[in-house]
Design a protein around this motif. Structure first.
Motif, PDB file in Angstrom:
ATOM      1  N   VAL A  85      35.044  44.537  45.758  1.00  0.00           N
ATOM      2  CA  VAL A  85      35.612  45.063  47.012  1.00  0.00           C
ATOM      3  C   VAL A  85      36.787  43.707  46.789  1.00  0.00           C
ATOM      4  O   VAL A  85      37.739  44.217  45.975  1.00  0.00           O
ATOM      5  CB  VAL A  85      34.826  44.171  47.810  1.00  0.00           C
ATOM      6  N   THR A  86      36.447  42.022  45.917  1.00  0.00           N
ATOM      7  CA  THR A  86      38.196  41.946  45.696  1.00  0.00           C
ATOM      8  C   THR A  86      38.811  41.027  44.312  1.00  0.00           C
ATOM      9  O   THR A  86      39.717  41.641  44.754  1.00  0.00           O
ATOM     10  CB  THR A  86      36.873  40.297  45.868  1.00  0.00           C
ATOM     11  N   SER A  87      37.638  42.161  43.553  1.00  0.00           N
ATOM     12  CA  SER A  87      38.148  41.767  42.168  1.00  0.00           C
ATOM     13  C   SER A  87      37.334  42.125  41.277  1.00  0.00           C
ATOM     14  O   SER A  87      35.932  42.590  40.929  1.00  0.00           O
ATOM     15  CB  SER A  87      39.073  40.970  41.341  1.00  0.00           C
ATOM     16  N   GLY A  88      37.473  43.433  40.428  1.00  0.00           N
ATOM     17  CA  GLY A  88      36.684  44.642  39.198  1.00  0.00           C
ATOM     18  C   GLY A  88      36.448  43.508  38.678  1.00  0.00           C
ATOM     19  O   GLY A  88      35.293  43.441  37.554  1.00  0.00           O
ATOM     20  N   ARG A  89      37.807  42.524  38.571  1.00  0.00           N
ATOM     21  CA  ARG A  89      37.598  41.836  37.167  1.00  0.00           C
ATOM     22  C   ARG A  89      36.651  40.896  37.161  1.00  0.00           C
ATOM     23  O   ARG A  89      35.572  39.568  36.158  1.00  0.00           O
ATOM     24  CB  ARG A  89      38.969  41.280  36.394  1.00  0.00           C
ATOM     25  N   SER A  90      35.821  40.416  38.231  1.00  0.00           N
ATOM     26  CA  SER A  90      35.302  39.377  38.850  1.00  0.00           C
ATOM     27  C   SER A  90      33.356  40.021  37.598  1.00  0.00           C
ATOM     28  O   SER A  90      33.303  38.926  37.209  1.00  0.00           O
ATOM     29  CB  SER A  90      35.399  39.374  39.726  1.00  0.00           C
ATOM     30  N   VAL A  91      33.395  41.001  38.470  1.00  0.00           N
ATOM     31  CA  VAL A  91      32.578  41.500  37.588  1.00  0.00           C
ATOM     32  C   VAL A  91      32.123  41.184  36.282  1.00  0.00           C
ATOM     33  O   VAL A  91      30.963  41.114  35.594  1.00  0.00           O
ATOM     34  CB  VAL A  91      31.763  42.932  38.277  1.00  0.00           C
ATOM     35  N   LEU A  92      33.757  41.873  35.941  1.00  0.00           N
ATOM     36  CA  LEU A  92      33.020  41.505  34.206  1.00  0.00           C
ATOM     37  C   LEU A  92      33.126  40.631  34.130  1.00  0.00           C
ATOM     38  O   LEU A  92      32.077  40.484  32.308  1.00  0.00           O
ATOM     39  CB  LEU A  92      34.817  42.862  33.110  1.00  0.00           C
ATOM     40  N   TRP A  93      33.658  39.060  34.803  1.00  0.00           N
ATOM     41  CA  TRP A  93      33.909  37.909  34.107  1.00  0.00           C
ATOM     42  C   TRP A  93      32.014  37.591  33.791  1.00  0.00           C
ATOM     43  O   TRP A  93      31.887  37.376  32.639  1.00  0.00           O
ATOM     44  CB  TRP A  93      34.863  36.960  34.707  1.00  0.00           C
ATOM     45  N   TYR A  94      31.548  37.766  35.554  1.00  0.00           N
ATOM     46  CA  TYR A  94      30.472  37.642  35.289  1.00  0.00           C
ATOM     47  C   TYR A  94      29.350  38.219  33.889  1.00  0.00           C
ATOM     48  O   TYR A  94      28.155  37.614  34.441  1.00  0.00           O
ATOM     49  CB  TYR A  94      29.549  37.321  36.777  1.00  0.00           C
ATOM     50  N   ALA A  95      29.528  39.250  33.897  1.00  0.00           N
ATOM     51  CA  ALA A  95      28.737  39.774  33.158  1.00  0.00           C
ATOM     52  C   ALA A  95      29.122  39.278  31.648  1.00  0.00           C
ATOM     53  O   ALA A  95      27.584  39.306  31.281  1.00  0.00           O
ATOM     54  CB  ALA A  95      28.745  41.359  33.544  1.00  0.00           C
ATOM     55  N   LEU A  96      29.730  39.045  31.542  1.00  0.00           N
ATOM     56  CA  LEU A  96      30.249  38.606  30.169  1.00  0.00           C
ATOM     57  C   LEU A  96      29.673  36.966  30.131  1.00  0.00           C
ATOM     58  O   LEU A  96      28.977  37.052  28.918  1.00  0.00           O
ATOM     59  CB  LEU A  96      31.953  38.362  29.861  1.00  0.00           C
ATOM     60  N   MET A  97      29.277  36.039  31.183  1.00  0.00           N
ATOM     61  CA  MET A  97      29.038  34.646  31.196  1.00  0.00           C
ATOM     62  C   MET A  97      27.331  35.501  31.059  1.00  0.00           C
ATOM     63  O   MET A  97      26.572  34.442  29.966  1.00  0.00           O
ATOM     64  CB  MET A  97      29.225  34.275  32.497  1.00  0.00           C
TER      65      MET A  97
END
Length: 334
Positions: A85-97
């Motif tokens: 909701v806030t940012s799709g990039r956030s999901v990708l960042w946490y996924a990479l971590m």
């Protein structure tokens, strides 16, 4: 034993710091000699709120990878990390971590995660990928578990409680009246709502973001006070009631059996009000008016003793469930 934790830590959000404090409490009970490393945005702020933990800067990839090397247990969560909701990039960042942690740690445990919304197909795909690779999946509510199943996760998922329920408040003797925890949100005028609660004290959960949302109410700035999470809990415990949009302000109230009025801007707020049996204390934040808010406050005040008893029973059950992920981890490392 080396344990690492990743969440929304070091950003001045008391709710997320309560999540970390709750996780740490449960882990210390099971692994008293363990070293806890926190991946954080602000090492100084994290060590000030959580003395004794190690830290690594979450934005420095080489530092993070080096810090995770030799980790026995990687704790992912809790909070609402996996949402777009806030940012799709956030999901990708946490996924990479999470993928990096999978390579570096012996075990990966999702701890009381709140999942979704996940609107974009790519978000759903990467969350399914990292969930399938985890050793243990625990979420904080039934809807989060259902969403993981919906996007194709086939692993076992256990519903536990928000980690903040594992915390105990530090005793405070001075009553704190009514506490108000508001936030900015489209369609909501928090200053107008704050004006409807004269004599209250503002409890800004996310600093400095929430400071201006409370109009001219006197403010309890936990950061400037140097208060711990447990000390803020203690202040909530002696409050007459809590009026809040912020989820963890409401969780604090439920944990301390303090009657509350919940102003909903997100389904997670509705879910907590329903779980605690306080549906009549729930208002839509966008639709709420000063008049409807004052009426809800009066309604809650009328039968406060019964509400305290109901919330106390709920908190006791949640306190046990909040510790459950620690028990799962203990089974792995016996």
């Amino acid at each position: 034993m080396k344990i690492a934790a990743l969440g929304y830590y070091g950003f001045g959000n008391l709710g997320d710091e309560a999540v970390l404090a709750g996780i740490r409490t449960a882990l210390t009970e099971r692994f008293p000699a363990a070293q806890l490393l926190v991946l954080t945005a602000d090492s100084m702020a994290t060590t000030a709120l959580h003395p004794g933990v190690g830290t690594a800067n979450r934005w420095r990839w080489k530092e993070t990878v080096r810090a995770l090397s030799g980790t026995d247990l990687f704790v992912f969560g809790g909070g609402s990390l996996l949402q777009d909701v806030t940012s799709g990039r956030s999901v990708l960042w946490y996924a990479l971590m999470a993928l990096i942690a999978r390579r570096k740690a012996r075990r990966v445990l999702w701890w009381g995660q709140g999942i979704g919304p996940l609107s974009h197909p790519l978000s759903r795909k990467v969350v399914r990928l990292i969930a399938q690779q985890a050793d243990g999946l625990t979420v904080r509510d039934i809807k989060s578990a259902a969403l993981l199943k919906e996007i194709g996760v086939t692993r076992s998922i256990e519903v536990v409680a928000d980690p903040a329920f594992a915390l105990d408040p530090i005793a405070v003797t001075k009553p704190s009246g009514t506490l108000v925890a508001l936030r900015r949100w489209p369609g909501v005028s928090p200053e107008t709502l704050a004006h409807a609660v004269p004599g209250a004290t503002a409890l800004p959960m996310h600093l400095p973001d929430d400071l201006e949302a409370h109009g001219k109410l006197p403010c309890y700035n936990w950061q400037l006070e140097g208060a711990s999470v447990a000390e803020v809990l203690g202040k909530v415990a002696v409050a007459e009631q809590v009026v809040a949009m912020r989820l963890h302000a409401l969780i604090f109230a439920a944990r301390c059996a303090t009657p509350f009025v919940a102003l909903s801007y997100d389904p997670k707020v509705d879910a907590l009000a329903q779980a605690t049996g306080q549906e009549d204390a729930l208002l839509d934040a966008v639709q709420a008016t000063p008049e409807s808010l004052r009426a809800a406050i009066a309604r809650v005040r009328e039968n406060a003793p019964q509400r305290r008893a109901q919330l106390h029973a709920f908190a006791q059950a949640e306190r046990s469930r909040a510790r459950r992920p620690g028990e799962l981890a203990l089974e792995w490392f016996r």
